[in-house]
Scaffold this motif. Structure first.
Motif, PDB file in Angstrom:
ATOM      1  N   HIS A  87       0.834  -1.209   0.000  1.00  0.00           N
ATOM      2  CA  HIS A  87       0.000   0.000   0.000  1.00  0.00           C
ATOM      3  C   HIS A  87       0.867   1.258   0.000  1.00  0.00           C
ATOM      4  O   HIS A  87       0.610   2.193  -0.773  1.00  0.00           O
ATOM      5  CB  HIS A  87      -0.929   0.003   1.216  1.00  0.00           C
ATOM      6  N   LYS A  88       1.885   1.279   0.852  1.00  0.00           N
ATOM      7  CA  LYS A  88       2.763   2.454   0.941  1.00  0.00           C
ATOM      8  C   LYS A  88       3.537   2.642  -0.355  1.00  0.00           C
ATOM      9  O   LYS A  88       3.700   3.779  -0.833  1.00  0.00           O
ATOM     10  CB  LYS A  88       3.735   2.278   2.121  1.00  0.00           C
ATOM     11  N   VAL A  89       4.008   1.540  -0.935  1.00  0.00           N
ATOM     12  CA  VAL A  89       4.748   1.633  -2.196  1.00  0.00           C
ATOM     13  C   VAL A  89       3.851   2.187  -3.295  1.00  0.00           C
ATOM     14  O   VAL A  89       4.269   3.055  -4.072  1.00  0.00           O
ATOM     15  CB  VAL A  89       5.312   0.250  -2.599  1.00  0.00           C
ATOM     16  N   GLN A  90       2.620   1.711  -3.375  1.00  0.00           N
ATOM     17  CA  GLN A  90       1.674   2.211  -4.387  1.00  0.00           C
ATOM     18  C   GLN A  90       1.435   3.704  -4.222  1.00  0.00           C
ATOM     19  O   GLN A  90       1.442   4.468  -5.190  1.00  0.00           O
ATOM     20  CB  GLN A  90       0.340   1.472  -4.283  1.00  0.00           C
ATOM     21  N   GLU A  91       1.245   4.099  -2.985  1.00  0.00           N
ATOM     22  CA  GLU A  91       0.977   5.502  -2.668  1.00  0.00           C
ATOM     23  C   GLU A  91       2.169   6.381  -3.041  1.00  0.00           C
ATOM     24  O   GLU A  91       2.014   7.443  -3.667  1.00  0.00           O
ATOM     25  CB  GLU A  91       0.678   5.608  -1.164  1.00  0.00           C
ATOM     26  N   LEU A  92       3.378   5.940  -2.688  1.00  0.00           N
ATOM     27  CA  LEU A  92       4.582   6.712  -2.984  1.00  0.00           C
ATOM     28  C   LEU A  92       4.875   6.735  -4.476  1.00  0.00           C
ATOM     29  O   LEU A  92       5.327   7.752  -5.018  1.00  0.00           O
ATOM     30  CB  LEU A  92       5.777   6.134  -2.210  1.00  0.00           C
ATOM     31  N   ASN A  93       4.605   5.613  -5.152  1.00  0.00           N
ATOM     32  CA  ASN A  93       4.832   5.568  -6.596  1.00  0.00           C
ATOM     33  C   ASN A  93       3.969   6.606  -7.315  1.00  0.00           C
ATOM     34  O   ASN A  93       4.426   7.289  -8.232  1.00  0.00           O
ATOM     35  CB  ASN A  93       4.530   4.173  -7.136  1.00  0.00           C
ATOM     36  N   LYS A  94       2.715   6.737  -6.898  1.00  0.00           N
ATOM     37  CA  LYS A  94       1.827   7.731  -7.503  1.00  0.00           C
ATOM     38  C   LYS A  94       2.378   9.141  -7.295  1.00  0.00           C
ATOM     39  O   LYS A  94       2.350   9.978  -8.211  1.00  0.00           O
ATOM     40  CB  LYS A  94       0.419   7.616  -6.897  1.00  0.00           C
ATOM     41  N   LYS A  95       2.876   9.416  -6.086  1.00  0.00           N
ATOM     42  CA  LYS A  95       3.440  10.740  -5.800  1.00  0.00           C
ATOM     43  C   LYS A  95       4.677  11.001  -6.648  1.00  0.00           C
ATOM     44  O   LYS A  95       4.871  12.101  -7.177  1.00  0.00           O
ATOM     45  CB  LYS A  95       3.805  10.847  -4.311  1.00  0.00           C
ATOM     46  N   ILE A  96       5.519   9.974  -6.768  1.00  0.00           N
ATOM     47  CA  ILE A  96       6.771  10.132  -7.513  1.00  0.00           C
ATOM     48  C   ILE A  96       6.501  10.367  -8.991  1.00  0.00           C
ATOM     49  O   ILE A  96       7.154  11.203  -9.630  1.00  0.00           O
ATOM     50  CB  ILE A  96       7.673   8.896  -7.299  1.00  0.00           C
ATOM     51  N   GLN A  97       5.525   9.660  -9.554  1.00  0.00           N
ATOM     52  CA  GLN A  97       5.252   9.788 -10.988  1.00  0.00           C
ATOM     53  C   GLN A  97       4.768  11.179 -11.373  1.00  0.00           C
ATOM     54  O   GLN A  97       4.963  11.620 -12.506  1.00  0.00           O
ATOM     55  CB  GLN A  97       4.229   8.730 -11.441  1.00  0.00           C
ATOM     56  N   ILE A  98       4.137  11.905 -10.438  1.00  0.00           N
ATOM     57  CA  ILE A  98       3.652  13.262 -10.743  1.00  0.00           C
ATOM     58  C   ILE A  98       4.544  14.333 -10.122  1.00  0.00           C
ATOM     59  O   ILE A  98       4.226  15.523 -10.191  1.00  0.00           O
ATOM     60  CB  ILE A  98       2.195  13.455 -10.266  1.00  0.00           C
ATOM     61  N   SER A  99       5.664  13.909  -9.523  1.00  0.00           N
ATOM     62  CA  SER A  99       6.578  14.860  -8.881  1.00  0.00           C
ATOM     63  C   SER A  99       7.612  15.369  -9.879  1.00  0.00           C
ATOM     64  O   SER A  99       7.596  15.007 -11.055  1.00  0.00           O
ATOM     65  CB  SER A  99       7.290  14.178  -7.709  1.00  0.00           C
ATOM     66  N   ASN A 100       8.533  16.202  -9.370  1.00  0.00           N
ATOM     67  CA  ASN A 100       9.633  16.675 -10.220  1.00  0.00           C
ATOM     68  C   ASN A 100      10.885  15.817 -10.054  1.00  0.00           C
ATOM     69  O   ASN A 100      11.991  16.260 -10.365  1.00  0.00           O
ATOM     70  CB  ASN A 100       9.953  18.143  -9.912  1.00  0.00           C
ATOM     71  N   CYS A 101      10.704  14.597  -9.540  1.00  0.00           N
ATOM     72  CA  CYS A 101      11.829  13.656  -9.457  1.00  0.00           C
ATOM     73  C   CYS A 101      12.376  13.392 -10.859  1.00  0.00           C
ATOM     74  O   CYS A 101      11.628  13.434 -11.848  1.00  0.00           O
ATOM     75  CB  CYS A 101      11.382  12.327  -8.845  1.00  0.00           C
ATOM     76  N   ASP A 102      13.674  13.104 -10.944  1.00  0.00           N
ATOM     77  CA  ASP A 102      14.226  12.834 -12.273  1.00  0.00           C
ATOM     78  C   ASP A 102      13.719  11.486 -12.787  1.00  0.00           C
ATOM     79  O   ASP A 102      13.148  10.679 -12.052  1.00  0.00           O
ATOM     80  CB  ASP A 102      15.752  12.910 -12.277  1.00  0.00           C
ATOM     81  N   GLN A 103      13.949  11.239 -14.068  1.00  0.00           N
ATOM     82  CA  GLN A 103      13.377  10.076 -14.723  1.00  0.00           C
ATOM     83  C   GLN A 103      13.898   8.759 -14.158  1.00  0.00           C
ATOM     84  O   GLN A 103      13.178   7.752 -14.120  1.00  0.00           O
ATOM     85  CB  GLN A 103      13.630  10.139 -16.237  1.00  0.00           C
ATOM     86  N   THR A 104      15.151   8.757 -13.703  1.00  0.00           N
ATOM     87  CA  THR A 104      15.717   7.537 -13.119  1.00  0.00           C
ATOM     88  C   THR A 104      14.947   7.118 -11.880  1.00  0.00           C
ATOM     89  O   THR A 104      14.633   5.938 -11.683  1.00  0.00           O
ATOM     90  CB  THR A 104      17.197   7.747 -12.757  1.00  0.00           C
ATOM     91  N   ILE A 105      14.612   8.083 -11.024  1.00  0.00           N
ATOM     92  CA  ILE A 105      13.850   7.784  -9.809  1.00  0.00           C
ATOM     93  C   ILE A 105      12.447   7.305 -10.171  1.00  0.00           C
ATOM     94  O   ILE A 105      11.919   6.363  -9.582  1.00  0.00           O
ATOM     95  CB  ILE A 105      13.779   9.033  -8.898  1.00  0.00           C
ATOM     96  N   LYS A 106      11.846   7.926 -11.182  1.00  0.00           N
ATOM     97  CA  LYS A 106      10.499   7.522 -11.598  1.00  0.00           C
ATOM     98  C   LYS A 106      10.494   6.099 -12.142  1.00  0.00           C
ATOM     99  O   LYS A 106       9.585   5.320 -11.862  1.00  0.00           O
ATOM    100  CB  LYS A 106       9.958   8.506 -12.636  1.00  0.00           C
ATOM    101  N   LEU A 107      11.516   5.758 -12.919  1.00  0.00           N
ATOM    102  CA  LEU A 107      11.604   4.398 -13.456  1.00  0.00           C
ATOM    103  C   LEU A 107      11.813   3.386 -12.337  1.00  0.00           C
ATOM    104  O   LEU A 107      11.206   2.317 -12.323  1.00  0.00           O
ATOM    105  CB  LEU A 107      12.751   4.307 -14.465  1.00  0.00           C
ATOM    106  N   SER A 108      12.686   3.727 -11.400  1.00  0.00           N
ATOM    107  CA  SER A 108      12.949   2.828 -10.275  1.00  0.00           C
ATOM    108  C   SER A 108      11.685   2.628  -9.448  1.00  0.00           C
ATOM    109  O   SER A 108      11.363   1.510  -9.036  1.00  0.00           O
ATOM    110  CB  SER A 108      14.072   3.406  -9.403  1.00  0.00           C
ATOM    111  N   SER A 109      10.950   3.714  -9.219  1.00  0.00           N
ATOM    112  CA  SER A 109       9.699   3.640  -8.463  1.00  0.00           C
ATOM    113  C   SER A 109       8.683   2.755  -9.173  1.00  0.00           C
ATOM    114  O   SER A 109       8.002   1.925  -8.556  1.00  0.00           O
ATOM    115  CB  SER A 109       9.134   5.050  -8.280  1.00  0.00           C
ATOM    116  N   LEU A 110       8.592   2.918 -10.477  1.00  0.00           N
ATOM    117  CA  LEU A 110       7.681   2.107 -11.287  1.00  0.00           C
ATOM    118  C   LEU A 110       8.017   0.623 -11.162  1.00  0.00           C
ATOM    119  O   LEU A 110       7.141  -0.232 -11.002  1.00  0.00           O
ATOM    120  CB  LEU A 110       7.771   2.549 -12.745  1.00  0.00           C
ATOM    121  N   LEU A 111       9.308   0.320 -11.206  1.00  0.00           N
ATOM    122  CA  LEU A 111       9.754  -1.067 -11.106  1.00  0.00           C
ATOM    123  C   LEU A 111       9.518  -1.646  -9.722  1.00  0.00           C
ATOM    124  O   LEU A 111       9.105  -2.798  -9.581  1.00  0.00           O
ATOM    125  CB  LEU A 111      11.246  -1.156 -11.443  1.00  0.00           C
ATOM    126  N   ILE A 112       9.777  -0.849  -8.701  1.00  0.00           N
ATOM    127  CA  ILE A 112       9.562  -1.305  -7.333  1.00  0.00           C
ATOM    128  C   ILE A 112       8.094  -1.669  -7.137  1.00  0.00           C
ATOM    129  O   ILE A 112       7.754  -2.717  -6.578  1.00  0.00           O
ATOM    130  CB  ILE A 112      10.000  -0.220  -6.330  1.00  0.00           C
TER     131      ILE A 112
END
Length: 264
Positions: A87-112
């Motif tokens: 649940h926490k990972v899903q929630e954080l992944n959604k935040k990361i995908q719409i954040s200003n995090c760089d693409q590497t972090i977004k890809l890693s979050s997606l994979l996690i």
């Protein structure tokens, strides 16, 4: 402000040397590069350093700017992944995908998120290719904890030839034993995943790259589990079933179901 800069500022506020601040959690040479922005510190090592110095995480990050907030999200999702908190990972992944995090972090979050929810097969071909490009583009990816996490989480979407290419690169590194503990643990996990791929693809001769890498890990008790699993696969791949079963029995004796139930 980057995590390394924030750590340096907090250390200086406490009047501590680097050695005093890290308490042996990671090597001084590795930590020195963290402060200079040359190395990425893992979630566990960061939290351990904050805890041993009685620094509250929220206090540490309360004045963070947008860059540091990205770092915080990056750290939090790794911690949630380690705890298997879907649940926490899903929630954080959604935040990361719409954040200003760089693409590497977004890809890693997606994979996690995909890994924890067994949805790696849903990752489209464009994203898979972008993950591969990210690994190729990063200089010394094997010394970057987030690239290692990205690789470890995405191994199932690589061809066996791709995996062998990366493992050969990793096997050439002679300084693995001096890397941070969490980096070495990630490398150990990568090797275990690779052994499973060698078994699945009937390419047991290629497992030598994983053996070599694990042999280069520091001789620490907490890393011994990777050597034991390496011995299991080595015995299995050479037809020494007696020794392989002895390793399984060892895990059963200590009720390590999360290990022996996933071994072939």
């Amino acid at each position: 402000m980057e995590i390394g800069t924030m750590l340096r500022n907090k250390r200086k506020m406490l009047g501590l040397t680097q050695d005093q601040f890290i308490h042996g959690i990671i090597s001084k040479s590795f930590y020195s590069k963290v402060e200079r922005g040359l190395n990425e510190i893992s979630a566990e090592d960061l939290f351990a350093i904050l805890e041993v110095n009685n620094i509250n995480l929220n206090d540490f990050l309360k004045n963070a700017d947008s860059s540091s907030k990205s770092n915080r999200l990056k750290v939090e999702i790794l911690v949630a992944f380690n705890k298997k908190d879907k649940h926490k990972v899903q929630e954080l992944n959604k935040k990361i995908q719409i954040s200003n995090c760089d693409q590497t972090i977004k890809l890693s979050s997606l994979l996690i998120n995909a890994t924890l929810n067994n949805e790696l097969d849903k990752i489209n071909i464009d994203t898979r290719n972008e993950i591969k490009r990210k690994l190729f583009d990063v200089e010394k990816w094997w010394n970057n904890v987030y690239m290692l996490q990205l690789f470890c989480n995405s191994m199932l979407i690589f061809s066996f030839d791709d995996l062998s290419f990366y493992m050969k690169q990793l096997a050439k590194q002679r300084d693995i034993s001096t890397m941070s503990f969490d980096t070495q643990r990630l490398i150990g996990s990568i090797c275990i995943n690779y052994f499973h791929n060698c078994y699945k693809n009937h390419q047991t001769a290629h497992a030598k790259w994983g053996y070599q890498i694990i042999d280069n890990l520091a001789k620490l008790p907490d890393l011994t589990i990777y050597r034991i699993i390496k011995n299991y696969y080595q015995a299995l791949f050479t037809g020494n079933l007696k020794k392989a079963n002895e390793v399984i029995d060892f895990f059963k004796d200590y009720d390590l179901k999360e290990i022996y139930t996933v071994l072939p």
